[in-house]
Scaffold this motif. Sequence first.
Motif, PDB file in Angstrom:
ATOM      1  N   GLU A  88      43.623  26.437  51.416  1.00 59.84           N
ATOM      2  CA  GLU A  88      44.206  25.690  50.303  1.00 59.84           C
ATOM      3  C   GLU A  88      43.129  25.154  49.364  1.00 59.84           C
ATOM      4  N   ALA A  89      41.850  25.071  49.851  1.00 56.39           N
ATOM      5  CA  ALA A  89      40.761  24.581  49.001  1.00 56.39           C
ATOM      6  C   ALA A  89      40.573  25.493  47.795  1.00 56.39           C
ATOM      7  N   LEU A  90      41.051  26.745  47.878  1.00 58.09           N
ATOM      8  CA  LEU A  90      40.881  27.683  46.769  1.00 58.09           C
ATOM      9  C   LEU A  90      41.746  27.326  45.570  1.00 58.09           C
ATOM     10  N   VAL A  91      42.839  26.595  45.816  1.00 52.33           N
ATOM     11  CA  VAL A  91      43.753  26.308  44.713  1.00 52.33           C
ATOM     12  C   VAL A  91      43.602  24.880  44.208  1.00 52.33           C
ATOM     13  N   LEU A  92      42.541  24.176  44.614  1.00 53.12           N
ATOM     14  CA  LEU A  92      42.299  22.830  44.085  1.00 53.12           C
ATOM     15  C   LEU A  92      41.763  22.947  42.656  1.00 53.12           C
ATOM     16  N   PRO A  93      41.939  21.897  41.855  1.00 58.85           N
ATOM     17  CA  PRO A  93      41.553  21.957  40.438  1.00 58.85           C
ATOM     18  C   PRO A  93      40.084  22.336  40.224  1.00 58.85           C
ATOM     19  N   THR A  94      39.164  21.722  41.010  1.00 58.09           N
ATOM     20  CA  THR A  94      37.743  21.946  40.727  1.00 58.09           C
ATOM     21  C   THR A  94      37.351  23.426  40.818  1.00 58.09           C
ATOM     22  N   PRO A  95      37.572  24.115  41.942  1.00 56.18           N
ATOM     23  CA  PRO A  95      37.163  25.527  41.985  1.00 56.18           C
ATOM     24  C   PRO A  95      37.836  26.362  40.917  1.00 56.18           C
ATOM     25  N   VAL A  96      39.117  26.084  40.635  1.00 59.80           N
ATOM     26  CA  VAL A  96      39.838  26.875  39.644  1.00 59.80           C
ATOM     27  C   VAL A  96      39.192  26.698  38.270  1.00 59.80           C
ATOM     28  N   LEU A  97      38.889  25.435  37.908  1.00 60.12           N
ATOM     29  CA  LEU A  97      38.291  25.184  36.595  1.00 60.12           C
ATOM     30  C   LEU A  97      36.889  25.774  36.502  1.00 60.12           C
ATOM     31  N   VAL A  98      36.121  25.638  37.585  1.00 60.84           N
ATOM     32  CA  VAL A  98      34.773  26.213  37.587  1.00 60.84           C
ATOM     33  C   VAL A  98      34.852  27.719  37.362  1.00 60.84           C
ATOM     34  N   GLU A  99      35.784  28.346  38.036  1.00 60.18           N
ATOM     35  CA  GLU A  99      35.891  29.803  37.928  1.00 60.18           C
ATOM     36  C   GLU A  99      36.344  30.229  36.526  1.00 60.18           C
ATOM     37  N   ILE A 100      37.294  29.456  35.981  1.00 61.74           N
ATOM     38  CA  ILE A 100      37.732  29.763  34.606  1.00 61.74           C
ATOM     39  C   ILE A 100      36.537  29.640  33.660  1.00 61.74           C
ATOM     40  N   ALA A 101      35.749  28.572  33.825  1.00 59.62           N
ATOM     41  CA  ALA A 101      34.604  28.328  32.941  1.00 59.62           C
ATOM     42  C   ALA A 101      33.604  29.485  33.037  1.00 59.62           C
ATOM     43  N   VAL A 102      33.261  29.885  34.279  1.00 61.34           N
ATOM     44  CA  VAL A 102      32.290  30.965  34.461  1.00 61.34           C
ATOM     45  C   VAL A 102      32.822  32.266  33.864  1.00 61.34           C
ATOM     46  N   GLY A 103      34.104  32.545  34.119  1.00 67.33           N
ATOM     47  CA  GLY A 103      34.718  33.762  33.587  1.00 67.33           C
ATOM     48  C   GLY A 103      34.683  33.755  32.068  1.00 67.33           C
ATOM     49  N   ALA A 104      35.014  32.610  31.464  1.00 70.75           N
ATOM     50  CA  ALA A 104      35.052  32.500  30.010  1.00 70.75           C
ATOM     51  C   ALA A 104      33.661  32.714  29.432  1.00 70.75           C
ATOM     52  N   VAL A 105      32.637  32.123  30.071  1.00 69.91           N
ATOM     53  CA  VAL A 105      31.268  32.269  29.564  1.00 69.91           C
ATOM     54  C   VAL A 105      30.841  33.743  29.618  1.00 69.91           C
ATOM     55  N   LEU A 106      31.142  34.421  30.731  1.00 71.01           N
ATOM     56  CA  LEU A 106      30.773  35.827  30.858  1.00 71.01           C
ATOM     57  C   LEU A 106      31.435  36.677  29.772  1.00 71.01           C
ATOM     58  N   LEU A 107      32.716  36.404  29.522  1.00 73.59           N
ATOM     59  CA  LEU A 107      33.438  37.179  28.519  1.00 73.59           C
ATOM     60  C   LEU A 107      32.914  36.869  27.120  1.00 73.59           C
ATOM     61  N   PHE A 108      32.591  35.588  26.899  1.00 78.32           N
ATOM     62  CA  PHE A 108      32.132  35.132  25.584  1.00 78.32           C
ATOM     63  C   PHE A 108      30.780  35.776  25.250  1.00 78.32           C
ATOM     64  N   LEU A 109      29.888  35.828  26.263  1.00 80.09           N
ATOM     65  CA  LEU A 109      28.533  36.322  26.014  1.00 80.09           C
ATOM     66  C   LEU A 109      28.410  37.837  26.171  1.00 80.09           C
ATOM     67  N   ASP A 110      29.543  38.492  26.490  1.00 82.24           N
ATOM     68  CA  ASP A 110      29.555  39.940  26.743  1.00 82.24           C
ATOM     69  C   ASP A 110      28.840  40.730  25.639  1.00 82.24           C
ATOM     70  N   THR A 111      29.235  40.532  24.393  1.00 79.22           N
ATOM     71  CA  THR A 111      28.645  41.281  23.266  1.00 79.22           C
ATOM     72  C   THR A 111      27.183  40.918  23.044  1.00 79.22           C
ATOM     73  N   TRP A 112      26.886  39.660  23.264  1.00 82.36           N
ATOM     74  CA  TRP A 112      25.493  39.189  23.083  1.00 82.36           C
ATOM     75  C   TRP A 112      24.563  39.859  24.105  1.00 82.36           C
ATOM     76  N   VAL A 113      25.038  39.935  25.373  1.00 82.97           N
ATOM     77  CA  VAL A 113      24.218  40.537  26.425  1.00 82.97           C
ATOM     78  C   VAL A 113      23.989  42.015  26.145  1.00 82.97           C
ATOM     79  N   TYR A 114      25.044  42.733  25.794  1.00 82.49           N
ATOM     80  CA  TYR A 114      24.915  44.180  25.571  1.00 82.49           C
ATOM     81  C   TYR A 114      24.303  44.484  24.218  1.00 82.49           C
ATOM     82  N   GLY A 115      24.815  43.794  23.214  1.00 86.04           N
ATOM     83  CA  GLY A 115      24.297  44.006  21.869  1.00 86.04           C
ATOM     84  C   GLY A 115      24.687  45.328  21.248  1.00 86.04           C
ATOM     85  N   SER A 116      25.563  46.075  21.899  1.00 85.21           N
ATOM     86  CA  SER A 116      26.003  47.365  21.358  1.00 85.21           C
ATOM     87  C   SER A 116      27.300  47.771  22.047  1.00 85.21           C
ATOM     88  N   VAL A 117      27.834  48.899  21.609  1.00 82.07           N
ATOM     89  CA  VAL A 117      29.096  49.380  22.199  1.00 82.07           C
ATOM     90  C   VAL A 117      28.888  49.691  23.681  1.00 82.07           C
TER      91      VAL A 117
END
Lengths: 385, 210
Positions: A88-117
């Motif tokens: 049940e610790a997996l569905v507590l607010p903290t891990p869920v928010l942390v994971e959303i944040a990390v996922g969002a950052v990865l998606l946001f920086l996707d184009t910056w990291v690759y810099g091309s198609v």
Amino acid sequence: MSITPSLLGQLNGPRISPPTRATLLRGILAFRWLVGIWMTVVFLWEIWDRGRSDRVLDVAHPVAGILLLACALSVTGWLTVRYRRDVEALVLPTPVLVEIAVGAVLLFLDTWVYGSVHSQALPTIWPVAVIFTVAIAAGTRPAVATGVGLGLARYLGWLIFPFPDVISPWSLSRIASIVLFGVAGWVAGYLLSQQEAADREISTFRAREEVARTLHDGVLQTLAVIQRRSDDADLVTLARTQELELREYLFGTVKVDADIASALRAAARRAEQRYGLTVQVVCAPDLPPGSPDSIHALGSAVGEVLNNAVKHGGADKVTVYAEPTDDKVPSIFVSVKDNGAGFDPATVTEGQGLRRSVRGRIADVGGRVEIDGHPGRGAEVRMWV
Amino acid sequence: MSFTSHVTVVLADDHPIWRSGVRADLGDNFHVLAEAGDADEAIAAIHRHRPDLVVCDLNMPRGGGIKVAKTCGDMTKIVMLTVSEAERDLLDAVAAGANGYLVKSTPPQELRDALWRAAKGEPVFSPALASLVLGEFRKMSKDSGGVQPLSEREREVLQYVARGHTYKEIGEQLFIAPKTVENHVRNILGKLHLNRKQELIRYALEHGIE
């Protein structure tokens, strides 16, 4: 940040059984690892492959990319440690928010990291895990919101770190992530709500089974003892009525017009309640269900015969019997035999009830009726439909 | 019914209160040799006491009435007691060798009469059981050859029972003695039993069980 955890805590996720919930969460955790390995392999291969060729399209920020992926993998590792302590610790607010944040950052920086198609986003479908988790923790709408939010993070990345090439930010492929992540949230929420409904049905059914077993072993036996051992006629009638009601509840309240057997039982039940008559309904195990017309005709005809058995024959015990006949047409045989005074067919004329309600109804559905009486042997009405 | 003779009985039911109730109802003409709370106890008691009659609950722990009928059906008369006539096991119990059954709500006088007759070898048939047996023979004759079918007269008798006629009434209508009706019913039970046994043997042969 302080209000968000309590906000998430208030949201009610679908109520699915704890074992199912644990299985789903475990599955999602495994999914994170598989995708985590996959996205690492994809990224490392891109760095190696592009460096090997003399193309100009190098990965723009390989080290940052590796650090970001390491970040996602450590979140997965951290969730695994938490999971080992308590699912049940997996569905507590903290891990869920942390994971959303990390996922969002990865998606946001996707184009910056690759810099091309490139063919796949930096985190590939790793963020889907948290969308599923939100669906389990909080339901469909928050899951859709999380999916759309993650899609927007990627879209925002495109606007801020544009590709050197020419795909318009308004093209369909750009919006696809938003739609797909949103749909993932909706599908997960929908499937879970279906699961919730199924779980509810199963638990209702189990509760009923349990009640049925308990009552069958205890109360029905007791009611049977009362009926056999009491000299008090009122008490016996009471016990009999209670037994019938209980039986009806336990072994299914059958719709009266469902088939011939239930129509006959319903007619018998009515006569028992009205006259205090004992009616035994015996239906062959291979009795066909019958057509709606024949069900109705037989049900009302038998009801009328039972009335007659009490009124004219003074019977207190009747057997209603139904079986399939060997020949194809007519296909069902029903008899009603009472233990009343019987009658002499030569001297007794048929009343209105018998002529209209019994012969008429059975003739309407193409059947025939035989009435047999013998003084002192009770009467029997036989019907073929 | 003479006052000097009595029927010896083994009573099997997993509810002690029910056993004491039936025991009280049986009266002076029955002598209860032993009570049993499950199928194994009942079988042991039957082997030890060799009663005239076994009154046995259909549903008991560890095998229930069917196991008792299977094991001891040849040694003594077994009458099943059941709460519900809709129970699927009923036919199996009778096919396994029980002499018939009674519903638990049968009034005491009727119970005593039926058990007395059962002890004397008369099958305790009710319309519901007759209907089950008729259905079983219809099914068997459709499913496979090699079964012993009911004769036309036996089928007729069985249908009369299913329709709620007493042996006496059936005798009057078919112009035969009630004893003859009873014999027909006993033969029907015998055929049912035999067909079941042959079915088992056939199954064993087909599957190579020695």
